[in-house]
Design a protein around this motif. Structure first.
Motif, PDB file in Angstrom:
ATOM      1  N   ILE A  63      28.261  12.427  31.370  1.00  0.00           N
ATOM      2  CA  ILE A  63      27.191  11.619  30.760  1.00  0.00           C
ATOM      3  C   ILE A  63      26.553  12.376  29.595  1.00  0.00           C
ATOM      4  O   ILE A  63      26.450  11.869  28.475  1.00  0.00           O
ATOM      5  N   LEU A  64      26.163  13.636  29.869  1.00  0.00           N
ATOM      6  CA  LEU A  64      25.492  14.414  28.822  1.00  0.00           C
ATOM      7  C   LEU A  64      26.457  14.783  27.700  1.00  0.00           C
ATOM      8  O   LEU A  64      26.086  14.769  26.525  1.00  0.00           O
ATOM      9  N   VAL A  90      18.998   7.796  28.463  1.00  0.00           N
ATOM     10  CA  VAL A  90      20.010   8.621  29.146  1.00  0.00           C
ATOM     11  C   VAL A  90      19.356   9.408  30.279  1.00  0.00           C
ATOM     12  O   VAL A  90      19.874   9.462  31.405  1.00  0.00           O
ATOM     13  N   ALA A  91      18.187  10.007  29.977  1.00  0.00           N
ATOM     14  CA  ALA A  91      17.494  10.814  30.996  1.00  0.00           C
ATOM     15  C   ALA A  91      17.086   9.947  32.190  1.00  0.00           C
ATOM     16  O   ALA A  91      17.193  10.372  33.343  1.00  0.00           O
ATOM     17  N   LEU A 135      20.092   9.284  34.366  1.00  0.00           N
ATOM     18  CA  LEU A 135      20.454  10.504  35.103  1.00  0.00           C
ATOM     19  C   LEU A 135      19.480  10.768  36.245  1.00  0.00           C
ATOM     20  O   LEU A 135      19.878  11.126  37.352  1.00  0.00           O
ATOM     21  N   PHE A 187      26.264   5.912  39.101  1.00  0.00           N
ATOM     22  CA  PHE A 187      27.178   6.595  38.174  1.00  0.00           C
ATOM     23  C   PHE A 187      27.897   5.554  37.313  1.00  0.00           C
ATOM     24  O   PHE A 187      28.029   5.719  36.102  1.00  0.00           O
ATOM     25  N   LEU A 222      20.607  11.172  40.085  1.00  0.00           N
ATOM     26  CA  LEU A 222      20.408  12.440  40.798  1.00  0.00           C
ATOM     27  C   LEU A 222      19.412  12.271  41.942  1.00  0.00           C
ATOM     28  O   LEU A 222      19.557  12.893  42.998  1.00  0.00           O
ATOM     29  N   ASN A 278      25.524   4.325  34.798  1.00  0.00           N
ATOM     30  CA  ASN A 278      25.349   5.278  33.699  1.00  0.00           C
ATOM     31  C   ASN A 278      26.508   5.222  32.704  1.00  0.00           C
ATOM     32  O   ASN A 278      26.306   5.380  31.500  1.00  0.00           O
ATOM     33  N   GLN A 314      29.900  14.634  37.025  1.00  0.00           N
ATOM     34  CA  GLN A 314      29.420  13.310  36.593  1.00  0.00           C
ATOM     35  C   GLN A 314      28.358  13.473  35.504  1.00  0.00           C
ATOM     36  O   GLN A 314      28.388  12.798  34.473  1.00  0.00           O
ATOM     37  N   VAL A 315      27.410  14.402  35.767  1.00  0.00           N
ATOM     38  CA  VAL A 315      26.323  14.638  34.802  1.00  0.00           C
ATOM     39  C   VAL A 315      26.899  15.179  33.495  1.00  0.00           C
ATOM     40  O   VAL A 315      26.482  14.782  32.401  1.00  0.00           O
TER      41      VAL A 315
END
Lengths: 405, 182
Positions: free
Chosen positions: B17-18, A69-70, A73, A108, A77, A111, B13-14
């Motif tokens: 996801i989180l 996941v990280a 991201l 995105f 980003l 993800n 968006q983040v």
């Protein structure tokens, strides 16, 4: 005068964004970019991302969920941050910045897929695309980014595609070839949206939206001119109701947007606005007719004892409408200084001629001589069309100011 | 102003996801674990690679298990239902189902699902989907042989997540890895 000059005027607050866009369009000024740098940067970015994906992929099972996941991201980003820094802070490598924004929007979606895969989430596929579109829809308007506008448009069209084509789609129309008529109108709706954008402060999104819309319309309406396209038993069935209503809604929306957008379309005088508006309206009506009228003008034809099929003469009407549309598209393209209009229409005319040949002459082709004559005709037509296209584009270029060349 | 709005949109968006990852992790970490019996098939998701479709025994529910009003056939697909499961012969099976939340008894677990299109009046049964019907696997390993069972984590509100998939009692990845090395 270069694009960088008016960019400085904008940054110093001497002109507004709208004035900036107007000057850039009037004098055909484009942001300069070192093409070699752009190409190498793009290849480099693709290699880095592909390399990371491959490394992650080869060790996928061993990597903890949090790291996966990280990692997703971090990449997303990084792309957004890099794009913002290059395009909006340093304002030097704007093209690379745009590419990074585009990449960020794509990441995105990646993800969303990644989270779905890691946690085994079951959902309708369009829901993921809907989430993607919602997530990026605001970005082009905030950042005035053409690349993000294209990404957002792709996301929206992909969503519409899933909802209209899939059997369980919310806008499911039919399970047969009539779907192309729906998509032809969607193309016109996108085009009309482009004309509306032209009269707003987002006019730099206008041209690409118009050309994408015309591309969809031209590509999707082409099957309507083929005789064999109507040979389907399924056409007897009425279209599914939620999709049919949505289709008529899109038709109405297209006409409203076209009226609004063409009202003040630069490059077109009053007569041409009426002519082009009527042409768009005619094209919309032609697609509606293809769905609801063609079975009425059809007659039942038995190819063999147990295979009844519809044989509609609607293709002739569609051929004439699309041919006229393409001719007028060229004229409008010259008036609004868009090579996209002209090139698309030229391809369309060539395809219409070829298909008419196949339908009218090819169906009678029993001897090699017919094919030889047909082939020579096609080669001749191709050479003529290409010469004509070059002349038209030459006229278009000579009518543009020196800076734009 | 531009950078604030950019940060806001990218932040959302983040957050999704989180937020999704966090919710799933909490469910997997603290949820009640139940074991379910399945039969697989092998499709492919264009967006996400290979996955195994898990067809649970609890996907098919008989009408006589309904507590309270039974939804009409036309309006039924898409409706949320509350299903109570109890252990039977090593696996959890459906004991009751309702359109309103049910209180599970001792040893029972309540999960939520949605009524899917499919069998209804003709067979006296209908299909319920719980959002745990797909299990994503490495490419080319979506055709397992053997009896498949699944450990599912159930959160306090009845939402479910796949915790582990077994083939003949051994973890899926382990079995597939051993088949590859052979």
């Amino acid at each position: 005068m270069k694009h960088a000059d008016i960019q400085r005027l904008l940054e110093d607050g001497l002109i507004s964004q709208q004035q900036h866009d107007l000057i850039a369009e009037r004098y055909g000024l484009k942001e300069s970019a070192n093409r070699v740098l752009v190409v190498f940067s793009m290849i480099g970015a693709v290699l880095v991302v592909a390399g990371i994906i491959l490394i992650i992929g080869s060790n996928w099972e061993e990597i903890p969920r949090a790291i996966k996941v990280a990692g997703g991201l971090f990449l997303m980003l990084g792309a957004y941050g890099g794009g913002y820094y290059l395009r909006d802070v340093r304002r030097e490598h704007t093209v690379i910045g745009e590419m990074l924004y585009f990449l960020g929007a794509g990441l995105f979606l990646a993800n969303i897929a990644l989270i779905g895969q890691i946690y085994n989430l079951s959902s309708r596929s369009p829901n993921g695309i809907l989430l993607w579109w919602i997530g990026i829809a605001g970005l082009p308007w905030v950042l005035r980014s053409l690349a993000l506008h294209v990404a957002s448009l792709i996301a929206f069209l992909l969503l519409l595609g899933c909802e209209t084509f899939m059997g369980r789609g919310r806008l499911f129309f039919c399970g047969d070839q009539r779907i192309v008529a729906v998509w032809a109108v969607i193309g016109l709706a996108v085009y009309s949206l482009g004309t509306v954008l032209h009269r707003t402060s987002y006019r730099k999104f206008s041209k690409v939206t118009e050309v994408i819309g015309l591309l969809i319309f031209n590509a999707m309406s082409l099957p309507l001119i083929y005789k064999w396209f109507y040979h389907s038993y399924a056409w007897r069935n009425p279209p599914a109701m939620p999709g049919a209503l949505a289709y008529l809604g899109i038709c109405a929306l297209t006409l409203i947007l076209a009226l609004w957008g063409l009202e003040k379309r630069e490059g077109l005088d009053k007569t041409w606005r009426y002519v082009w508006g009527a042409t768009l309206g005619g094209a919309v009506l032609m697609t509606i007719g293809a769905v609801w009228l063609s079975p009425i003008v059809a007659f039942e034809n038995y190819y063999h004892a147990h295979s009844p099929a519809y044989n509609s003469s609607y293709w002739m009407f569609a051929t004439v409408v699309l041919f006229v549309f393409a001719i007028l598209q060229i004229q409008v393209g010259i008036k609004v200084s868009s090579s996209g209009y002209v090139n698309l229409a030229m391809v369309m005319i060539a395809l219409i001629i070829i298909s008419a040949y196949i339908t009218l002459i090819g169906s009678m082709a029993r001897t090699g001589l017919t094919f030889v004559a047909g082939g020579v005709l096609l080669i001749g037509t191709g050479i003529f069309l290409e010469k004509r296209r070059r002349v038209l584009l030459g006229t278009l270029r000579s009518s543009m100011p020196q800076e734009a060349k | 102003m531009k950078h604030v709005m950019l940060a806001g949109i990218v932040g959302l968006q983040v957050l999704w996801i989180l937020g999704t990852a966090f919710t799933q992790e909490i469910r997997l970490g603290t949820g009640t674990v139940i074991r379910l019996e399945t039969r697989p098939v092998d499709p492919r998701d264009l967006l996400r690679g290979d996955y195994v479709i898990l067809n649970y025994a609890i996907n098919t529910v008989w009408k006589d298990r309904f507590v309270g009003p039974v939804p009409e056939e036309e309006q039924a697909p898409g409706k949320t239902v509350y299903v109570v499961l109890a252990p039977q012969g090593g696996f959890h099976a459906v004991t009751r189902i309702s359109l309103t939340p049910l209180k599970p008894g001792v040893g029972e677990v309540m999960i939520t699902g949605k009524i899917a299109k499919g069998r209804w009046e003709s067979s006296g049964s209908f299909r319920i989907e719980y959002g745990i019907e797909r299990y994503y696997v490495p490419e080319g390993t979506g055709n397992p042989r053997g009896k498949i069972t699944v450990d599912v984590a159930v959160s306090w509100n009845g939402k479910t997540s796949i915790k582990q998939v077994y083939i003949d009692g051994r973890p899926y990845a382990e079995v597939m890895a051993s088949q590859k090395t052979r």
